[in-house]
Design an enzyme around this catalytic site. Structure first.
Site, PDB file in Angstrom:
ATOM      1  CG  PHE A 198     -57.087 -42.991 -65.266  1.00  0.00           C
ATOM      2  CD1 PHE A 198     -56.083 -43.934 -65.417  1.00  0.00           C
ATOM      3  CD2 PHE A 198     -57.783 -42.933 -64.060  1.00  0.00           C
ATOM      4  CE1 PHE A 198     -55.781 -44.831 -64.401  1.00  0.00           C
ATOM      5  CE2 PHE A 198     -57.499 -43.819 -63.041  1.00  0.00           C
ATOM      6  CZ  PHE A 198     -56.508 -44.781 -63.210  1.00  0.00           C
ATOM      7  CG  ASP A 254     -61.954 -38.521 -75.117  1.00  0.00           C
ATOM      8  OD1 ASP A 254     -61.856 -39.349 -74.199  1.00  0.00           O
ATOM      9  OD2 ASP A 254     -61.645 -37.320 -74.986  1.00  0.00           O
ATOM     10  CB  THR A 308     -61.289 -32.167 -72.040  1.00  0.00           C
ATOM     11  OG1 THR A 308     -61.026 -33.336 -71.261  1.00  0.00           O
ATOM     12  CG2 THR A 308     -62.693 -32.236 -72.605  1.00  0.00           C
ATOM     13  CG  ASP A 352     -68.717 -31.688 -76.411  1.00  0.00           C
ATOM     14  OD1 ASP A 352     -69.391 -32.308 -75.571  1.00  0.00           O
ATOM     15  OD2 ASP A 352     -68.156 -30.606 -76.190  1.00  0.00           O
ATOM     16  CB  ALA A 397     -67.196 -38.874 -71.891  1.00  0.00           C
ATOM     17  CB  THR A 453     -67.593 -41.483 -58.815  1.00  0.00           C
ATOM     18  OG1 THR A 453     -66.863 -41.325 -57.611  1.00  0.00           O
ATOM     19  CG2 THR A 453     -68.551 -40.312 -58.913  1.00  0.00           C
ATOM     20  CG  ASP A 454     -66.326 -44.149 -54.140  1.00  0.00           C
ATOM     21  OD1 ASP A 454     -65.943 -43.149 -54.785  1.00  0.00           O
ATOM     22  OD2 ASP A 454     -65.566 -44.825 -53.420  1.00  0.00           O
ATOM     23  CD  GLU A 455     -65.008 -37.946 -55.426  1.00  0.00           C
ATOM     24  OE1 GLU A 455     -65.399 -36.810 -55.154  1.00  0.00           O
ATOM     25  OE2 GLU A 455     -63.899 -38.184 -55.932  1.00  0.00           O
ATOM     26  CE1 TYR A 482     -66.205 -36.834 -61.541  1.00  0.00           C
ATOM     27  CE2 TYR A 482     -65.713 -37.446 -59.272  1.00  0.00           C
ATOM     28  CZ  TYR A 482     -65.884 -37.804 -60.592  1.00  0.00           C
ATOM     29  OH  TYR A 482     -65.746 -39.108 -60.964  1.00  0.00           O
ATOM     30  CE  LYS A 516     -69.624 -39.628 -62.983  1.00  0.00           C
ATOM     31  NZ  LYS A 516     -69.398 -40.006 -64.420  1.00  0.00           N
ATOM     32  CG  ASN A 536     -60.693 -46.767 -61.265  1.00  0.00           C
ATOM     33  OD1 ASN A 536     -60.787 -47.530 -62.210  1.00  0.00           O
ATOM     34  ND2 ASN A 536     -61.711 -46.549 -60.435  1.00  0.00           N
ATOM     35  CG  PHE A 539     -52.452 -40.025 -53.520  1.00  0.00           C
ATOM     36  CD1 PHE A 539     -51.571 -39.149 -52.907  1.00  0.00           C
ATOM     37  CD2 PHE A 539     -52.652 -41.266 -52.944  1.00  0.00           C
ATOM     38  CE1 PHE A 539     -50.915 -39.492 -51.739  1.00  0.00           C
ATOM     39  CE2 PHE A 539     -52.010 -41.621 -51.775  1.00  0.00           C
ATOM     40  CZ  PHE A 539     -51.139 -40.734 -51.170  1.00  0.00           C
ATOM     41  NE  ARG A 552     -60.342 -40.138 -51.420  1.00  0.00           N
ATOM     42  CZ  ARG A 552     -60.585 -39.439 -50.300  1.00  0.00           C
ATOM     43  NH1 ARG A 552     -60.884 -40.082 -49.188  1.00  0.00           N
ATOM     44  NH2 ARG A 552     -60.562 -38.134 -50.295  1.00  0.00           N
TER      45      ARG A 552
HETATM   46  P1  NAD Z   1     -60.610 -38.641 -67.110  1.00  0.00           P
HETATM   47  O1  NAD Z   1     -60.840 -37.194 -66.790  1.00  0.00           O
HETATM   48  O2  NAD Z   1     -59.227 -39.168 -67.103  1.00  0.00           O
HETATM   49  O3  NAD Z   1     -61.232 -38.950 -68.549  1.00  0.00           O
HETATM   50  C1  NAD Z   1     -62.413 -38.382 -69.003  1.00  0.00           C
HETATM   51  C2  NAD Z   1     -62.397 -38.436 -70.521  1.00  0.00           C
HETATM   52  O4  NAD Z   1     -63.628 -37.855 -70.964  1.00  0.00           O
HETATM   53  C3  NAD Z   1     -61.263 -37.620 -71.139  1.00  0.00           C
HETATM   54  O5  NAD Z   1     -60.639 -38.375 -72.155  1.00  0.00           O
HETATM   55  C4  NAD Z   1     -61.956 -36.399 -71.715  1.00  0.00           C
HETATM   56  O6  NAD Z   1     -61.323 -35.896 -72.891  1.00  0.00           O
HETATM   57  C5  NAD Z   1     -63.331 -36.960 -72.026  1.00  0.00           C
HETATM   58  N1  NAD Z   1     -64.353 -35.909 -72.038  1.00  0.00           N
HETATM   59  C6  NAD Z   1     -64.540 -34.903 -71.136  1.00  0.00           C
HETATM   60  N2  NAD Z   1     -65.551 -34.114 -71.532  1.00  0.00           N
HETATM   61  C7  NAD Z   1     -66.025 -34.646 -72.692  1.00  0.00           C
HETATM   62  C8  NAD Z   1     -67.085 -34.280 -73.558  1.00  0.00           C
HETATM   63  N3  NAD Z   1     -67.853 -33.207 -73.316  1.00  0.00           N
HETATM   64  N4  NAD Z   1     -67.290 -35.054 -74.642  1.00  0.00           N
HETATM   65  C9  NAD Z   1     -66.525 -36.142 -74.909  1.00  0.00           C
HETATM   66  N5  NAD Z   1     -65.498 -36.521 -74.124  1.00  0.00           N
HETATM   67  C10 NAD Z   1     -65.269 -35.785 -73.021  1.00  0.00           C
HETATM   68  O7  NAD Z   1     -61.546 -39.425 -66.105  1.00  0.00           O
HETATM   69  P2  NAD Z   1     -61.401 -40.895 -65.521  1.00  0.00           P
HETATM   70  O8  NAD Z   1     -60.725 -40.806 -64.223  1.00  0.00           O
HETATM   71  O9  NAD Z   1     -60.906 -41.812 -66.550  1.00  0.00           O
HETATM   72  O10 NAD Z   1     -62.933 -41.227 -65.242  1.00  0.00           O
HETATM   73  C11 NAD Z   1     -63.752 -41.835 -66.239  1.00  0.00           C
HETATM   74  C12 NAD Z   1     -65.124 -42.085 -65.674  1.00  0.00           C
HETATM   75  O11 NAD Z   1     -65.027 -42.932 -64.549  1.00  0.00           O
HETATM   76  C13 NAD Z   1     -65.823 -40.820 -65.200  1.00  0.00           C
HETATM   77  O12 NAD Z   1     -67.171 -40.906 -65.541  1.00  0.00           O
HETATM   78  C14 NAD Z   1     -65.637 -40.847 -63.710  1.00  0.00           C
HETATM   79  O13 NAD Z   1     -66.690 -40.172 -63.062  1.00  0.00           O
HETATM   80  C15 NAD Z   1     -65.660 -42.323 -63.429  1.00  0.00           C
HETATM   81  N6  NAD Z   1     -64.938 -42.726 -62.229  1.00  0.00           N
HETATM   82  C16 NAD Z   1     -63.623 -42.383 -62.039  1.00  0.00           C
HETATM   83  C17 NAD Z   1     -62.947 -42.824 -60.912  1.00  0.00           C
HETATM   84  C18 NAD Z   1     -61.476 -42.524 -60.686  1.00  0.00           C
HETATM   85  O14 NAD Z   1     -60.917 -42.973 -59.702  1.00  0.00           O
HETATM   86  N7  NAD Z   1     -60.814 -41.808 -61.579  1.00  0.00           N
HETATM   87  C19 NAD Z   1     -63.615 -43.598 -59.968  1.00  0.00           C
HETATM   88  C20 NAD Z   1     -64.962 -43.937 -60.191  1.00  0.00           C
HETATM   89  C21 NAD Z   1     -65.591 -43.507 -61.322  1.00  0.00           C
END
Ligand code: NAD
Length: 639
Positions: free
Chosen positions: A11, A33, A36, A57, A78, A121-123, A150, A154, A180, A190, A214
């Protein structure tokens, strides 16, 4: 710039790729990527020809090393990020989020990549009280016990990154960002589920009372923040990123429904999900003052961000519609039963659908499982043979140990043994002098082992230790709640005579897993073996699975910390077994169904620490309230 973006098909990563191509058209982008469940190459449609896409990976040193070639900047997105799914496959979260981050750091250092940015993340900070005015900032300590895997993984990844910076001085920065929203967000999340439900004429589901807060940031603002950190951030620094847009979920649902042209009757309040923290809010002063960041969308113009998101989902049904049907598969070790993870649009949650494995699909499935048992056996034996203490042991003892690898119940124990170093503290392990366990036909429960050890003065003596047959695998204990027609009616327990105590006890289902077994396998097998409940037979369906954390039993013999889970089993109308409200049901086997109204009686009979911990955690986490429809479980009132 030659930039490597990990997780660029996810995302936020894909939004970042689109942003970077527009903003820095002359840079070279490589995406790494693993595609997954959360990764989707379609997120990069239209730009795939402009980038170098590598399916690989981040936990593989070889694949990461190859991806680092020619790179001068790494931005690391990732991750395994879907909290609901972490309940089933905890080890994968740890592997990707912690070990994967470490592999990237190590390979970046080896390849002399000058710049590394880690996205977090802020989590990691836990939750804030709903009525507090507090916000997280760079000095906020991490939550001592984040309550989902998670967040735990992190937090550990951040720690590893900071430690790596301290030890190597590599130019590393970290950002911890709030929630985000924006294009390409998976439809179970959500905001997308609200929007896509409205598009298809379903109501917009809001979890719990809708008061969870949030701090929402548009992905385009997250991208400008990371860009600025790359440009102006200082080595070793952490930056908190949020748009000062902390609002309750209820407010978002109302805005989306209204912007969509509907009224509030289109909002549907549904039971809460586990680990739903109350409030997150970010103080981004450092980003704003030190780096000059200015988010384009804040609380004042939040409607603009929401409108933009609604129109993106309206304009891209070809992107999200297939994802609604996409099924993530989890299989048991025997590959006979598997579950699909699907999105339940009415409840706004993921649900688990059970199926028996169809012939013909087995091979495909097999290739998705990690290693087969023969490989595992040879791997363990190979590890054993690398130890001097094993080579010095007598041939009969070596044979005894190798025989134990071949028994499913004890191979975990030998795996644990094979990971023992030569030195335990200051004591050198010379050889195994004795090994004891009951014959296999009685079921091997524990293994006692004696080592001849040598202290630094060269004196030898014998030290023994006792381990569960299953070795270090932590296992799980299950608090099984029976639900009929939206009402929790009973707890399912086992009743047995406990040999060492010589008395009857009430016990939770669960125990140690088989080697190579996932939590899903274990839950499935334990329901069947311990309680005689077969989730495949149709009269019972497995509903919510609620993670309740680990517990440390104080028996002192083992280092296992079993996970606690609460499961809800839904009974069909043709009830199995015939249940009367308020009555204790004792099955033919060990199964006992204990009426929820009489829980206090049960609590007084039970001295199983797993049971009491699970019950306390379920009650204190507030989860109990939400699973029960109108007639809630009221165990608090009994006390
Ligand atoms: P997402 O799950 O949509 O995307 C994660 C991507 O990582 C996917 O494309 C997946 O295929 C890839 N991936 C997973 N395991 C892998 C591996 N072993 N090797 C290579 N690629 C792999 O997540 P997102 O929501 O886009 O979040 C991206 C980053 O931002 C994360 O690190 C997350 O902790 C951080 N983050 C997300 C949010 C949020 O609101 N979604 C907020 C703050 C921080």
């Amino acid at each position: 710039m030659n930039i490597l973006i990990t997780g660029g098909a996810g995302f936020i990563g894909s939004n970042f790729v689109h942003y970077w191509i527009k903003k820095h058209p002359n840079d070279k982008i490589r995406v790494l990527d693993a595609l997954t469940f959360a990764g989707n190459k379609a997120n990069l449609n239209g730009v795939l020809r402009k980038i170098d896409f590598v399916e690989g990976d981040i936990t593989s040193h070889d694949q990461v090393a190859a991806s680092m070639k020619g790179i001068d900047t790494v931005v690391h997105f990732a991750a395994e990020s879907h909290v609901d799914r972490s309940i089933f496959d905890p080890s994968r979260f740890w592997k990707t989020n912690v070990e994967g981050t470490q592999v990237l750091l190590e390979e970046a250092l080896k390849a002399k990549v000058p710049r590394f940015h880690h996205v977090s993340t802020d989590e990691v900070y836990g939750e804030l009280a709903l009525d507090s005015k507090e916000r997280f900032n760079e000095d906020t300590p991490y939550a001592p016990q984040p309550d989902n895997l998670y967040a735990i993984s992190k937090a550990e990844a951040d720690r590893v990154t900071r430690e790596f910076y301290k030890q190597t001085g590599m130019f590393i920065t970290i950002s911890n960002c709030s929630n985000n929203y924006g294009p390409f967000q998976f439809p179970e999340k959500f905001i997308p589920i609200l929007v896509t439900n409205l598009i298809d004429g379903y109501k917009a589901p809001v979890h719990g009372d809708g008061q969870h807060v949030r701090d929402w940031i548009h992905t385009s603002d997250h991208a400008t923040a990371v860009d600025l950190i790359l440009e102006k951030g200082k080595p070793g620094e952490t930056y908190l990123v949020g748009s000062r847009n902390d609002v309750p979920n209820k407010y978002i649902a109302e805005r989306i429904v209204n912007l969509y042209g509907k009224d509030d009757s289109w909002i549907k309040y549904v039971p809460d999900r586990h680990s739903n923290d109350r409030r997150y809010a970010i103080d981004s002063t450092r980003m704003i003052k030190e780096l000059g960041w200015k988010p384009a969308i804040t609380r004042e113009n939040f409607d603009d961000g929401l409108k933009d998101t609604i129109s993106w989902y309206k304009g891209h049904p070809e992107w999200w519609r297939p994802l609604l049907k996409r099924k993530a598969m989890i299989a048991d070790g025997d590959q006979k039963v598997f579950a699909y993870v699907e999105i339940d649009r009415n409840l706004g949650k993921t649900k688990f659908i059970y199926k028996e494995q169809e012939e013909g699909k087995k091979d495909k499935l097999k290739s998705r499982m990690l290693g087969s048992d023969p490989n595992k056996v040879s791997l363990i034996v190979h590890k054993l043979k690398s130890h001097a203490w094993y080579k010095n042991s007598s041939k009969p003892i070596q044979k005894k140990v190798v025989d134990l690898v071949k028994i499913a119940r004890t191979s975990g124990f030998v795996d644990d043994l094979a990971n023992r170093p030569e030195l335990m503290g200051t004591l050198k392990q010379n050889k195994i002098v004795k090994i004891e366990y009951s014959p296999d036909k009685f079921g091997i429960y524990g293994v006692a082992i004696w080592f001849e050890v040598e202290n630094p003065q060269g004196e030898t003596h014998v030290e023994g230790y006792y381990s569960w047959a299953m070795g270090v695998k932590s296992g799980a204990k299950l608090l099984v709640l029976i639900r009929h027609k939206d009402r929790i009616t009973h707890l399912a327990l086992t009743k047995e005579e406990k040999f060492p105590m010589g008395s009857v006890i009430y016990n939770l289902a669960g125990g140690f897993p088989r080697i190579n077994e996932s939590v899903f396998d274990l839950i499935h097998r334990k329901l069947e073996d311990d309680l005689g409940i077969d989730v495949k037979n149709g009269s019972v369906k497995l509903g919510e699975i609620i993670g309740l954390g680990r517990v440390m039993p104080d028996s002192g013999m083992t280092n296992n910390h079993p996970f606690l889970y609460a499961l809800v089993l839904d009974l069909e109308d043709n009830i199995f077994p015939p249940i009367k409200m308020g009555e204790i049901y004792e099955g033919a086997g060990k199964l006992v169904l204990w009426p929820i109204e009489r829980l206090q009686e049960l609590v007084n009979k039970v001295d199983d620490s797993y049971f009491l911990s699970a019950l306390a955690r379920l009650t204190l986490s507030g989860v109990s309230d939400i699973k029960l429809g109108d007639k809630r479980v009221v165990w608090q009132k009994h006390q």
